[in-house]
Design a protein around this motif. Structure first.
Motif, PDB file in Angstrom:
ATOM      1  N   PRO A  34       0.832  -1.210   0.000  1.00 12.83           N
ATOM      2  CA  PRO A  34       0.000   0.000   0.000  1.00 12.83           C
ATOM      3  C   PRO A  34       0.870   1.265   0.000  1.00 12.83           C
ATOM      4  N   LEU A  35       0.327   2.340  -0.560  1.00 15.45           N
ATOM      5  CA  LEU A  35       1.038   3.614  -0.516  1.00 15.45           C
ATOM      6  C   LEU A  35       1.327   3.957   0.935  1.00 15.45           C
ATOM      7  N   GLU A  36       2.479   4.580   1.151  1.00 17.34           N
ATOM      8  CA  GLU A  36       2.928   4.852   2.511  1.00 17.34           C
ATOM      9  C   GLU A  36       3.507   6.255   2.571  1.00 17.34           C
ATOM     10  N   ILE A  37       3.150   7.003   3.610  1.00 17.56           N
ATOM     11  CA  ILE A  37       3.784   8.289   3.872  1.00 17.56           C
ATOM     12  C   ILE A  37       4.661   8.085   5.096  1.00 17.56           C
ATOM     13  N   ARG A  38       5.954   8.413   4.940  1.00 23.72           N
ATOM     14  CA  ARG A  38       6.885   8.192   6.048  1.00 23.72           C
ATOM     15  C   ARG A  38       7.803   9.401   6.188  1.00 23.72           C
ATOM     16  N   ALA A  39       8.372   9.536   7.378  1.00 23.50           N
ATOM     17  CA  ALA A  39       9.308  10.621   7.633  1.00 23.50           C
ATOM     18  C   ALA A  39      10.542  10.439   6.757  1.00 23.50           C
ATOM     19  N   TYR A  42      11.645   1.280  -5.882  1.00 25.04           N
ATOM     20  CA  TYR A  42      10.612   2.128  -5.313  1.00 25.04           C
ATOM     21  C   TYR A  42      10.751   3.541  -5.860  1.00 25.04           C
ATOM     22  N   LEU A  43       9.670   4.307  -5.696  1.00 27.24           N
ATOM     23  CA  LEU A  43       9.600   5.683  -6.143  1.00 27.24           C
ATOM     24  C   LEU A  43       9.064   6.501  -4.985  1.00 27.24           C
ATOM     25  N   THR A  44       9.621   7.680  -4.768  1.00 34.76           N
ATOM     26  CA  THR A  44       9.095   8.548  -3.712  1.00 34.76           C
ATOM     27  C   THR A  44       8.831   9.944  -4.252  1.00 34.76           C
ATOM     28  N   LEU A  45       7.850  10.591  -3.650  1.00 33.94           N
ATOM     29  CA  LEU A  45       7.566  12.007  -3.848  1.00 33.94           C
ATOM     30  C   LEU A  45       7.714  12.648  -2.485  1.00 33.94           C
ATOM     31  N   GLY A  46       8.571  13.665  -2.373  1.00 37.70           N
ATOM     32  CA  GLY A  46       8.864  14.236  -1.071  1.00 37.70           C
ATOM     33  C   GLY A  46       8.446  15.680  -0.931  1.00 37.70           C
ATOM     34  N   SER A  47       8.110  16.039   0.314  1.00 36.66           N
ATOM     35  CA  SER A  47       7.696  17.401   0.628  1.00 36.66           C
ATOM     36  C   SER A  47       7.851  17.630   2.129  1.00 36.66           C
ATOM     37  N   VAL A  48       7.954  18.876   2.522  1.00 40.65           N
ATOM     38  CA  VAL A  48       7.931  19.198   3.951  1.00 40.65           C
ATOM     39  C   VAL A  48       6.498  19.206   4.471  1.00 40.65           C
ATOM     40  N   ASP A  49       5.536  19.186   3.561  1.00 41.37           N
ATOM     41  CA  ASP A  49       4.110  19.278   3.903  1.00 41.37           C
ATOM     42  C   ASP A  49       3.455  17.900   3.843  1.00 41.37           C
ATOM     43  N   ARG A  50       3.273  17.272   4.999  1.00 46.20           N
ATOM     44  CA  ARG A  50       2.665  15.934   5.049  1.00 46.20           C
ATOM     45  C   ARG A  50       1.226  15.949   4.541  1.00 46.20           C
ATOM     46  N   GLU A  51       0.501  17.009   4.851  1.00 49.05           N
ATOM     47  CA  GLU A  51      -0.892  17.124   4.406  1.00 49.05           C
ATOM     48  C   GLU A  51      -0.991  17.139   2.883  1.00 49.05           C
ATOM     49  N   LEU A  52      -0.048  17.797   2.223  1.00 53.88           N
ATOM     50  CA  LEU A  52      -0.016  17.823   0.759  1.00 53.88           C
ATOM     51  C   LEU A  52       0.180  16.409   0.208  1.00 53.88           C
ATOM     52  N   LEU A  53       1.089  15.636   0.812  1.00 58.45           N
ATOM     53  CA  LEU A  53       1.317  14.260   0.356  1.00 58.45           C
ATOM     54  C   LEU A  53       0.086  13.387   0.597  1.00 58.45           C
ATOM     55  N   THR A  54      -0.611  13.618   1.697  1.00 59.32           N
ATOM     56  CA  THR A  54      -1.849  12.878   1.965  1.00 59.32           C
ATOM     57  C   THR A  54      -2.888  13.200   0.890  1.00 59.32           C
ATOM     58  N   LYS A  55      -3.007  14.464   0.538  1.00 60.79           N
ATOM     59  CA  LYS A  55      -3.927  14.897  -0.525  1.00 60.79           C
ATOM     60  C   LYS A  55      -3.554  14.234  -1.854  1.00 60.79           C
ATOM     61  N   MET A  56      -2.267  14.172  -2.137  1.00 60.69           N
ATOM     62  CA  MET A  56      -1.797  13.525  -3.367  1.00 60.69           C
ATOM     63  C   MET A  56      -2.143  12.043  -3.365  1.00 60.69           C
ATOM     64  N   ALA A  57      -1.895  11.374  -2.253  1.00 66.43           N
ATOM     65  CA  ALA A  57      -2.167   9.937  -2.156  1.00 66.43           C
ATOM     66  C   ALA A  57      -3.638   9.648  -2.423  1.00 66.43           C
ATOM     67  N   VAL A  58      -4.515  10.477  -1.895  1.00 64.01           N
ATOM     68  CA  VAL A  58      -5.950  10.298  -2.114  1.00 64.01           C
ATOM     69  C   VAL A  58      -6.288  10.445  -3.599  1.00 64.01           C
ATOM     70  N   ARG A  59      -5.679  11.412  -4.274  1.00 62.54           N
ATOM     71  CA  ARG A  59      -5.966  11.635  -5.694  1.00 62.54           C
ATOM     72  C   ARG A  59      -5.368  10.568  -6.602  1.00 62.54           C
ATOM     73  N   VAL A  60      -4.235  10.009  -6.214  1.00 66.22           N
ATOM     74  CA  VAL A  60      -3.560   8.995  -7.035  1.00 66.22           C
ATOM     75  C   VAL A  60      -4.116   7.600  -6.778  1.00 66.22           C
ATOM     76  N   TRP A  88       8.769  14.715   4.560  1.00 69.65           N
ATOM     77  CA  TRP A  88       7.980  13.504   4.396  1.00 69.65           C
ATOM     78  C   TRP A  88       8.117  12.989   2.974  1.00 69.65           C
ATOM     79  N   GLU A  89       7.808  11.711   2.784  1.00 65.83           N
ATOM     80  CA  GLU A  89       7.802  11.162   1.428  1.00 65.83           C
ATOM     81  C   GLU A  89       6.654  10.171   1.275  1.00 65.83           C
ATOM     82  N   LEU A  90       6.029  10.229   0.108  1.00 68.11           N
ATOM     83  CA  LEU A  90       4.992   9.286  -0.306  1.00 68.11           C
ATOM     84  C   LEU A  90       5.706   8.207  -1.103  1.00 68.11           C
TER      85      LEU A  90
END
Length: 127
Positions: free
Chosen positions: A23-28, A102-120, A34-36
């Protein structure tokens, strides 16, 4: 006519699914935020289509890959690739490698990555 279009659209969706083994994972990500994570888990398979996966992610986010995705030139047996993906007003760090697959998308904004995960997520299939 609509049945033909529906079948063609369904076939296109099947072809464009992002296959992952976990499953998609957001981790520190240490000090970087953070990274998706997309775990493809087909180690050392240099035919894994990470660039196509990134284009699919960009499209799922409503971005045009040609304008929003920045990677170095494609090379044979490329590995440990870094780049950026523009989304929601800013660049995200992109990283992928064939060694651990593996592939990661990183950001300092965890909420942004959560929003991305929902859309993807609708384009992601766990195999």
């Amino acid at each position: 006519m609509s049945d033909v279009w529906t079948l063609a659209a369904a076939a296109a969706m099947i072809r464009s699914m992002i296959e992952v083994r976990a499953p998609l994972e957001i981790r520190a990500d240490g000090e970087a935020g953070w990274e998706l994570v997309f775990w493809v888990l087909d180690s050392f398979n240099y035919t894994t289509p990470f660039r196509a996966i990134l284009a699919e992610i960009a499209e799922a986010l409503g971005q045009q890959p040609i304008h929003s995705l920045s990677l170095s030139d494609n090379t044979t047996d490329e590995d440990f690739m870094e780049g950026t993906l523009k989304f929601d007003g800013g660049p995200l760090r992109v990283y992928y490698e064939h060694a651990l697959s593996y592939l990661t998308l990183g950001s300092v904004d965890r909420e942004l990555l959560t929003k991305m995960a929902v859309r993807v997520q609708p384009r992601v299939i766990l195999v």
